[in-house]
Write a protein that holds these residues in place. Structure first.
Motif, PDB file in Angstrom:
ATOM      1  N   MET A  74       3.928   9.665  -9.120  1.00  0.00           N
ATOM      2  CA  MET A  74       3.821   9.571  -7.496  1.00  0.00           C
ATOM      3  C   MET A  74       3.541  11.059  -6.962  1.00  0.00           C
ATOM      4  O   MET A  74       3.222  11.561  -5.998  1.00  0.00           O
ATOM      5  N   ASN A 131       0.889  -1.093  -0.014  1.00  0.00           N
ATOM      6  CA  ASN A 131       0.073  -0.033   0.072  1.00  0.00           C
ATOM      7  C   ASN A 131       0.832   1.249   0.009  1.00  0.00           C
ATOM      8  O   ASN A 131       2.004   1.359   0.611  1.00  0.00           O
ATOM      9  N   ILE A 132       0.457   2.268  -0.864  1.00  0.00           N
ATOM     10  CA  ILE A 132       1.382   3.622  -0.953  1.00  0.00           C
ATOM     11  C   ILE A 132       1.035   4.138   0.548  1.00  0.00           C
ATOM     12  O   ILE A 132      -0.136   4.115   1.132  1.00  0.00           O
ATOM     13  N   PHE A 133       2.082   4.865   1.074  1.00  0.00           N
ATOM     14  CA  PHE A 133       2.211   5.412   2.282  1.00  0.00           C
ATOM     15  C   PHE A 133       1.749   4.465   3.655  1.00  0.00           C
ATOM     16  O   PHE A 133       1.176   5.289   4.362  1.00  0.00           O
ATOM     17  N   VAL A 149       8.569   0.761  -0.499  1.00  0.00           N
ATOM     18  CA  VAL A 149       8.226   0.316   0.715  1.00  0.00           C
ATOM     19  C   VAL A 149       9.411  -0.366   1.612  1.00  0.00           C
ATOM     20  O   VAL A 149       9.144  -0.095   2.897  1.00  0.00           O
ATOM     21  N   TRP A 193      -2.909   7.262  -6.525  1.00  0.00           N
ATOM     22  CA  TRP A 193      -1.834   6.941  -7.418  1.00  0.00           C
ATOM     23  C   TRP A 193      -2.280   6.458  -8.628  1.00  0.00           C
ATOM     24  O   TRP A 193      -3.105   5.361  -8.782  1.00  0.00           O
ATOM     25  N   SER A 224      -3.512   1.562  -4.166  1.00  0.00           N
ATOM     26  CA  SER A 224      -3.422   2.785  -4.954  1.00  0.00           C
ATOM     27  C   SER A 224      -3.691   3.943  -4.367  1.00  0.00           C
ATOM     28  O   SER A 224      -3.490   5.094  -4.776  1.00  0.00           O
ATOM     29  N   HIS A 225      -4.282   3.883  -3.016  1.00  0.00           N
ATOM     30  CA  HIS A 225      -4.682   5.034  -2.656  1.00  0.00           C
ATOM     31  C   HIS A 225      -4.482   4.964  -0.929  1.00  0.00           C
ATOM     32  O   HIS A 225      -4.598   3.600  -0.354  1.00  0.00           O
ATOM     33  N   LEU A 246       7.880   4.739 -10.117  1.00  0.00           N
ATOM     34  CA  LEU A 246       7.086   5.675  -9.255  1.00  0.00           C
ATOM     35  C   LEU A 246       7.155   7.141  -9.814  1.00  0.00           C
ATOM     36  O   LEU A 246       6.687   8.132  -9.392  1.00  0.00           O
ATOM     37  N   TYR A 253       9.914   7.288  -2.243  1.00  0.00           N
ATOM     38  CA  TYR A 253       9.611   7.134  -3.595  1.00  0.00           C
ATOM     39  C   TYR A 253      10.410   8.051  -4.648  1.00  0.00           C
ATOM     40  O   TYR A 253       9.909   8.085  -5.620  1.00  0.00           O
ATOM     41  N   LEU A 289       8.269   0.325  -6.613  1.00  0.00           N
ATOM     42  CA  LEU A 289       7.220   0.299  -5.410  1.00  0.00           C
ATOM     43  C   LEU A 289       7.991  -0.582  -4.330  1.00  0.00           C
ATOM     44  O   LEU A 289       7.921  -0.241  -3.207  1.00  0.00           O
TER      45      LEU A 289
END
Length: 527
Positions: free
Chosen positions: A180, A105-107, A207, A164, A153-154, A177, A198, A203
């Motif tokens: 982003m 997962n992003i962030f 991470v 994203w 993506s979110h 990335l 990022y 990805l």
């Protein structure tokens, strides 16, 4: 309602069964229901984990391979001394792991990702204190081969969905990335470790960077199983799945047993449980007309060609949800897997697959579950005179309950209903004494009169809800904070909601959570 002192971050713990948040399947498992015992190796207590050490039949030769691969994977990461020591310790037969896995997962995605890793690290610390003669390594298994981009993506920050957008396909860990930047433009004060993450090549590297920044000092080891040497160790299973289909047979048998005793299962065992993984492709392999096809790609193999592909390129075979747990246990000297309720339930379908490949089935350990209550919500809870258990009640029912408790008026028409019943009982006796065919008509009029009183009663309650508008709005605000959009906070909100105003937030989670306390935690955020 009682709360702890201002310095305590743990407010309360609630029994899972009182939260209205868990399936009966999960609750039956964690309560050690007799019918489910054949499908696991016991509940994850400290004593059972010690017994698991004796059961664990991990291949010695896998240790050195995994350790060497991990050192390579960390080559461009500023790893802590503790993490490097843990990677080295994997070569030692006295070393065991506690593992959790999650998508990229992003962030970090939803809050519960943080809770998973906190649980794993705390569990290892407790085990080391209890059994100092052994080493216990916390592991985060990156789902770098997953191709469900929509899921990762979110994330949700301050009530806003940040997303994203990219047209890339295939294993998400390999995604570049470049797109982003738009997210950084929307967030003021983004932590530097995310900025650095990022800027990495893909990805998976991003991470690894941010998870290491958050948890590396605790000795967390991050595993990316999208690796040729690691897949080489898994070749016996890859071959068995492609040509003998034994994983499907074992999983199907267990699935039928679970369904026979009344449980709905989540994983559908397929004849082939592998994806073909190459460049921007991760697609299912299926048998078709004596050959093997990679769905949607035009790629075909004869049986002989597929055998050669496995031998020469094992990295191109990616396990699905049925085989990924087994792949994990092939690579790690694992004692327990830490997961959410849906994860642990589907693992219960897999013990037969593990037995087929002579691999010890891990203990299934629930992650910590929590809701974070900020100062504003805490004040509202106290003003509304809510108990901790009240927070988990249905919103509409809770509002009505508290309005009734705090009103100075009589809101029900119980006395009037009783008088109405007496009147119609008398009318009914008088009517049927003259003509028995009047029975149905009188009862129908009685029910219509009851409905009229019920409608009046609802109007009275609705009017009193307007009179207590402040109370009602407080309850709605509390519920929206802890269950945004009707979903648990931990499944919706991102940890940055708390971390950006309190960089010590994750450390407070370490302090508040007990990895062996299988209850829902309520913790306080300091702003």
């Amino acid at each position: 309602m009682s709360t702890l002192t201002e310095t305590d971050c743990l407010l309360s713990t609630i029994e899972f069964s009182k939260t209205n948040s868990f399936s009966s399947f999960f609750l039956d498992y964690i309560s050690n229901k007799e019918e489910l015992k054949p499908f696991h190796n016991g509940l994850p207590s400290l004593a059972n984990l010690r017994q698991q050490i004796e059961k664990r039949n991990f291949p010695v030769e896998h240790r050195s391979v995994v350790s060497a691969v991990l050192f390579d994977q960390y080559a461009d990461t500023k790893a802590s001394e503790m993490t490097l020591a843990n990677i080295k310790a994997l070569e030692d037969q006295r070393t065991f792991t506690i593992t959790t896995g999650h998508q990229l997962n992003i962030f970090t995605g939803p809050l519960y990702f943080i809770y998973k890793i906190v649980t794993v690290i705390n569990a290892c610390q407790r085990l080391k204190q209890t059994y100092p003669e052994y080493n216990f390594v916390p592991v985060y298994w990156m789902a770098s081969e997953d191709h469900d981009f929509e899921e990762i993506s979110h994330f949700r920050l301050n009530g806003k969905k940040l997303e994203w957008k990219t047209n890339q396909q295939g294993a998400v860990g390999r995604f570049h990335l470049k797109e982003m930047n738009s997210i950084f433009e929307q967030v003021i004060g983004m932590p530097q470790f995310f900025v650095e993450a990022y800027q990495k090549k893909n990805l998976a590297a991003a991470v690894r960077h941010y998870v290491n920044a958050l948890f590396g000092e605790k000795g967390l080891v991050i595993v990316d199983a999208d690796d040729r040497q690691l897949k080489h160790l898994f070749k016996p299973v890859i071959t068995a799945d492609l040509f003998d289909h034994s994983p499907q047979k074992e999983a199907q048998h267990t699935t039928e047993q679970l369904e026979k005793i009344g449980y709905s299962t989540q994983v559908f065992p397929r004849e082939i449980n592998l994806f073909y993984l190459k460049e921007n492709i991760r697609a299912r392999i299926v048998k078709a007309k004596g050959a093997y096809e990679v769905l949607g790609t035009g790629i075909r193999f004869s049986a002989h060609q597929l055998e050669d592909e496995v031998e020469n390129h094992p990295e191109r075979f990616s396990p699905n949800v049925l085989l990924r747990p087994l792949y994990q246990e092939f690579l790690l000297p694992n004692l327990a897997y830490v997961g959410g309720p849906s994860e642990l339930v589907y693992w219960l379908q897999l013990k037969g697959v593990f037995d087929r490949f002579n691999t010890t089935f891990p203990l299934l350990m629930p992650r910590n579950f929590a809701a974070v209550i900020d100062k504003n919500s805490l004040r509202k809870i106290e003003q509304a005179q809510l108990s901790w258990e009240d927070l988990f009640k249905d919103e509409h029912s809770l509002v009505n309950e508290k309005v009734r408790e705090q009103t100075t008026f009589q809101l029900d028409l119980a006395e009037q209903k009783q008088k109405l019943n007496q009147l119609f009982d008398d009318a009914h006796r008088q009517a049927i004494a003259i003509d028995s065919t009047l029975d149905k008509m009188v009862k129908g009029q009685h029910r219509r009169a009851e409905k009229t009183l019920e409608k009046v009663e609802q109007k009275i309650l609705k009017a009193e809800r307007r009179n207590q508008e402040v109370l009602v709005n407080r309850i709605y605000a509390i519920k929206e904070t802890l269950f945004p959009g009707g979903s648990p906070q931990e499944r919706k909100d991102n940890f940055l909601n708390f971390y950006m105003t309190d960089p010590g937030f994750i450390e407070k989670c370490f302090d508040a959570f007990d990895p062996f306390d299988y209850r829902f935690h309520l913790i306080k955020a300091n702003e």
